[in-house]
Each structure stands twice: as structure tokens, then as C-alpha cells.
Design an enzyme around this catalytic site. Sequence first.
Site, PDB file in Angstrom:
ATOM      1  N   GLY A  25      19.067 -25.557   6.564  1.00 10.28           N
ATOM      2  CA  GLY A  25      17.555 -25.218   7.458  1.00 10.28           C
ATOM      3  C   GLY A  25      17.838 -23.774   7.854  1.00 10.28           C
ATOM      4  CD  GLU A  49      25.889 -19.890   9.474  1.00 15.18           C
ATOM      5  OE1 GLU A  49      25.512 -19.422   8.267  1.00 15.18           O
ATOM      6  OE2 GLU A  49      25.146 -20.743  10.319  1.00 15.18           O
ATOM      7  CE1 TYR A  64      19.069 -11.681  12.788  1.00 14.60           C
ATOM      8  CE2 TYR A  64      21.326 -12.459  13.780  1.00 14.60           C
ATOM      9  CZ  TYR A  64      20.340 -12.758  13.022  1.00 14.60           C
ATOM     10  OH  TYR A  64      20.207 -13.804  12.391  1.00 14.60           O
ATOM     11  CG  ASP A  66      25.870 -25.435  11.148  1.00  9.83           C
ATOM     12  OD1 ASP A  66      24.699 -25.026  10.436  1.00  9.83           O
ATOM     13  OD2 ASP A  66      26.109 -24.798  12.199  1.00  9.83           O
TER      14      ASP A  66
END
Length: 204
Positions: free
Chosen positions: A7, A31, A43, A78
Site C-alpha cells: 500500500g 520496512e 525528501y 511490511d
Amino acid sequence: MHIGVAGNIGSGKTTLTRMLAEHYGWTPKYESVTYNPYLEDYYKDIPRWSYNLETYFLAQRFKDLLDISRSEGVIIQDRTLFEGVHIFVRNNYDLGNLSKRDFETYMQLFEVMASMAGEPDLLIYLKSSIEHLVFQIQKRGREYEQSMSLDYLAGLNDRYEEWISGYKGRLLIIDADNLDFENRPEDFAMVTDKIDAELFGLFK
């Protein structure tokens, strides 16, 4: 057995992974976000750090797959090795954040690893709208995520839908927009009922 939880950013993967591990007694594999040495830099300057970040994730996920292959129990993961490639790397390449040279080098690494790894026995995909993802990202308040653009998030969502539409393995799609499985027991029970149906043939 290997269960994957897939997701977009903010869809609730980590929360669901933790809750399912506790519910079923499975071993979780999370993760590497908290300890990723490139994430905050990424980022701030995505084109500069895309290759570094994605190669780090690739190495971590491959190590997880090796651990999973040696395990006799049920592992719930995950985000999988395949998401990193088909969603995040492809999106960054299409956006111009990865050069052709870096993309091709990355894909060579992935192809070697993929030849040694199969798909999860069950992939659980948390399908989410952009509005829901933005709300969840703002709610959890990670500073480095707040500068993420809507175009970037929407690009990832498009890639997820494309990947899932052609996915050939065993798949369970859950619409996460109106679910709060952490705080509403009935929502979590709905998820586990669907998983039971897939794994154990119940409630069909």
C-alpha cells in the site's frame, strides 16, 4: 509462509502488519524507515538521493527475503521487494528523479535478486484514495513527509493500481478509506475474516 502487506505511504501498512502479527502469532518484518540513513535527505532533495535510498531499501528487503526463506513459521512483511521496484523506483524514473544509467543499474541488481525470490503466498493490498493518504500522513506528523507533493503521492497511487491490476499471485484487496482497524474492533475483524477466507477457506 510469506504474507506481504502492500500500500501507498500512509495507507496503514505498518499498523496492520503489527496487528495481524499479534492476532495470528506471526513474525513481523518491518520496512527500514526509522533507521534508513537516506530518508530525510531524500525528501529534501529527491533527485539527488533517489538511487541511494532505493538501493538501500532493495538490500534490506532482499535480506528480509533470505530470512523469510529460512523460516519455518509465518512471516508477515511490511512492503515487499516487488513494490520497491514496480512502484517507487519506476515512479522516480518516470518523474526524472533517476537517470537512465542509475535505473538500469538498479534493475540489474533487482533482476538477480528476483530470480532467487518468489511472490508472497498472499499479498494484502490496502487500497487508498489520495485524500485518505494525505489525512493519515498529516495525522502521524513525520516532519520529513510533510513536504511531499500531491503529484508525487498521486504518481505512486497510479503505479500501485497498475501493478495490482496485473498481479498474478494470490491477492486480497482491502479498501482502507473508511476503515480504522486500530481503533474499531469491527473493522479489524472484517479484515481478519477476509484473511481467514483466503488462507483457511472460512466464511466463503
